[in-house]
Design an enzyme around this catalytic site. Structure first.
Site, PDB file in Angstrom:
ATOM      1  N   ASP A 162       1.134  -1.490   0.459  1.00 17.47           N
ATOM      2  CA  ASP A 162       0.191  -0.076  -0.112  1.00 17.47           C
ATOM      3  C   ASP A 162       0.673   1.512  -0.114  1.00 17.47           C
ATOM      4  OD1 ASP A 162      -2.264   1.425   0.522  1.00 17.47           O
ATOM      5  OD2 ASP A 162      -3.304   0.103   1.640  1.00 17.47           O
ATOM      6  N   GLU A 195      -0.588   1.875  -5.116  1.00 20.65           N
ATOM      7  CA  GLU A 195      -0.223   2.794  -4.974  1.00 20.65           C
ATOM      8  C   GLU A 195      -1.258   4.011  -5.934  1.00 20.65           C
ATOM      9  OE1 GLU A 195       1.779   5.965  -7.326  1.00 20.65           O
ATOM     10  OE2 GLU A 195       0.726   5.012  -7.961  1.00 20.65           O
ATOM     11  N   TRP A 196      -2.648   3.253  -6.419  1.00 16.99           N
ATOM     12  CA  TRP A 196      -3.901   4.656  -6.293  1.00 16.99           C
ATOM     13  C   TRP A 196      -3.992   4.997  -7.804  1.00 16.99           C
ATOM     14  CZ3 TRP A 196      -2.185   6.813  -1.154  1.00 16.99           C
ATOM     15  CH2 TRP A 196      -2.869   6.163  -0.185  1.00 16.99           C
ATOM     16  N   GLY A 197      -2.775   4.333  -8.090  1.00 20.55           N
ATOM     17  CA  GLY A 197      -2.962   4.986  -9.951  1.00 20.55           C
ATOM     18  C   GLY A 197      -2.183   6.502  -9.503  1.00 20.55           C
ATOM     19  N   GLU A 198      -1.972   6.722  -8.710  1.00 23.37           N
ATOM     20  CA  GLU A 198      -0.612   8.404  -8.286  1.00 23.37           C
ATOM     21  C   GLU A 198      -0.217   8.987  -9.312  1.00 23.37           C
ATOM     22  OE1 GLU A 198      -0.598   8.995  -4.122  1.00 23.37           O
ATOM     23  OE2 GLU A 198      -3.280   9.531  -3.949  1.00 23.37           O
ATOM     24  N   ASP A 218      -9.981   3.944  -3.510  1.00 17.05           N
ATOM     25  CA  ASP A 218     -10.237   2.389  -3.006  1.00 17.05           C
ATOM     26  C   ASP A 218     -11.776   2.035  -3.619  1.00 17.05           C
ATOM     27  OD1 ASP A 218      -8.375   1.741  -1.602  1.00 17.05           O
ATOM     28  OD2 ASP A 218      -9.171   2.327   0.105  1.00 17.05           O
TER      29      ASP A 218
HETATM   30  C1  GLA Z   1      -6.076   1.220   1.521  1.00 14.08           C
HETATM   31  C2  GLA Z   1      -5.712   0.384   0.463  1.00 14.08           C
HETATM   32  C3  GLA Z   1      -7.542  -0.577   0.844  1.00 14.08           C
HETATM   33  C4  GLA Z   1      -7.059  -1.205   2.078  1.00 14.08           C
HETATM   34  C5  GLA Z   1      -6.328  -0.382   2.862  1.00 14.08           C
HETATM   35  C6  GLA Z   1      -6.327  -1.115   4.504  1.00 14.08           C
HETATM   36  O1  GLA Z   1      -7.084   2.640   1.985  1.00 14.08           O
HETATM   37  O2  GLA Z   1      -6.207   0.890  -0.639  1.00 14.08           O
HETATM   38  O3  GLA Z   1      -7.199  -1.711  -0.565  1.00 14.08           O
HETATM   39  O4  GLA Z   1      -6.079  -1.967   1.436  1.00 14.08           O
HETATM   40  O5  GLA Z   1      -5.621   0.464   2.994  1.00 14.08           O
HETATM   41  O6  GLA Z   1      -6.299  -0.276   5.242  1.00 14.08           O
END
Ligand code: GLA
Length: 393
Positions: A162, A195-198, A218
């Site tokens: 994460d 890495e959320w695509g950042e 998410d």
């Molecule tokens: C982030 C991630 C989620 C999950 C939570 C856990 O938000 O993007 O998929 O793993 O953390 O805290």
């Protein structure tokens, strides 16, 4: 003279036919030749976060492994049992190593991994490329080598890594450090970049040893969340391939806040996108309709088929869209999508799908029926619903 010209033309046509037949066959062969590596096809499994958040313990993980087998999920292709955030003890141990939260995981991670492996499954774990996880547990920034070693010692097969509490240090550097550390353990561990695509991980995810990377923030168990993430996949198709998958986040199928129709749409689209199929529901108490969705083998086969390109949006009329994925055989997986809240009729021509305009055999992969389509395919779509076909070339 006349005859030889005709012969030449015929030979030319024959050569053209042979050429196109060959290029189709070659394309199919090269697309379907079994790639090697840790994630030759999009990983399939389960993850604790979407349904359970921090309410996890070793019993849940064991029971989930049991349910993955008894429900038929394992036989349908799901193999990773992934523990997300909150498995960690609040502090590192006396050696400075990550430790398992002792009251909820009293048997420790090694025993849990052994149990999951004994079921013919693999086990995944979670950490963050930061000073703490998103739930403020100890995380792996500047501890990459020791933590990767620990994961390998425990028998871990998959790491979701994460991005919380990253101190604004460069993503590439942080994710490379863990990629190198995992490789140095010598244990094959799938490396999932969260890495959320950042920082456009699709451009560098492979180079740091990742096999998949989140492209977005998410997901939540809502129609609006699912389609918002879907829209962010447009244009990313060229970055995906064996051992390099775009990850639009885990599945919400069966979690209860979308309708069955919406879950069918969610699952169909994720399969067409070659997304990792990581179930996020309670496998111990699945309804028949949830099982029917998650274990639709015809849809799973679309996800696991690498036809040279991830599926993509080929028509966008706003509320009505067409998504298409070339399959290794040259067939086309097609989704007609109605995003609106009223029923709609949608038509698409074979030509738009890159197919010859005549009639084609097709498979309706939700009705499990064979149909004939062409020169167009049309369907009445439920609100938030899809029709999904495999149209034979
Ligand atoms: C982030 C991630 C989620 C999950 C939570 C856990 O938000 O993007 O998929 O793993 O953390 O805290």
């Amino acid at each position: 003279m006349r005859r030889s010209r005709i012969t030449t033309v015929l030979c030319g046509l024959a050569a053209l036919a042979v050429f196109s037949a060959r290029s189709d066959a070659q394309r199919a062969a090269s697309a379907s030749s079994t790639p090697t590596g840790l994630a030759p096809t999009p990983p399939m499994g389960w993850n604790s976060w979407n349904k359970f958040g921090c309410r996890i313990d070793e019993q849940l993980i064991r029971e989930t492994a049991d349910a993955m087998v008894s429900s038929g999920m394992r036989d349908a292709g799901y193999k990773y049992v992934n523990i997300d955030d909150c498995w960690e003890a609040p502090a590192r141990d006396a050696n400075g190593d990550l430790a398992t939260e002792p009251t909820r995981f009293p048997g420790g991670m090694k025993a849990l991994a052994d149990y999951v492996h004994s079921k013919g499954l693999k086990i995944g774990i979670y950490s963050s490329a930061g000073t703490g996880t998103c739930q403020r547990r100890p995380a792996s920034l500047d501890h990459e080598v020791a933590d990767a070693k620990k994961f390998a010692e425990w028998g871990i097969d998959y790491l979701k890594y994460d991005n919380c509490n990253n101190e604004k240090r460069p993503a590439l550097e942080r994710y490379k450090a863990m990629g190198d550390a995992l490789k140095a353990t010598g244990r094959p561990i799938v490396y999932s970049l969260c890495e959320w695509g950042e920082n456009k991980p699709w451009e560098w995810g492979r180079t740091v040893g990742g096999q998949l990377w989140r492209t977005t923030g998410d997901i939540s168990d809502r129609w609006t969340s699912m389609v918002r993430l879907l829209d962010k996949q447009v244009g990313l198709e060229k970055y995906s391939g064996p051992n390099a998958w775009n990850d639009p986040d885990m599945l919400e199928v069966g979690n209860g806040r979308m309708t069955n129709t919406e879950y069918i749409t969610h699952f169909s689209l994720w399969a067409l996108l070659n997304a990792p199929l990581i179930a996020g529901n309670d496998l111990r108490s699945m309804s028949d309709s949830t099982k029917m969705i998650l274990m639709n083998r015809e849809v799973i086969a679309v996800d696991q088929d690498w036809g040279g390109k991830q599926g993509s949006r080929v028509r966008d009329d706003g509320e009505l869209q067409v998504w298409m994925k070339p399959m290794a055989s040259g067939d086309r997986a097609v989704i007609l999508l109605n995003r609106s809240s009223t029923p709609f009729h949608l038509r698409v021509t074979m030509k738009e799908l890159g197919l010859s305009s005549g009639q084609h055999r097709a498979r309706d992969v939700w009705a499990h029926t064979d149909v004939t389509v062409g020169p167009e395919v049309s369907a009445l779509l439920e609100p938030h619903g899809v029709k999904m076909y495999i149209i034979k070339r």
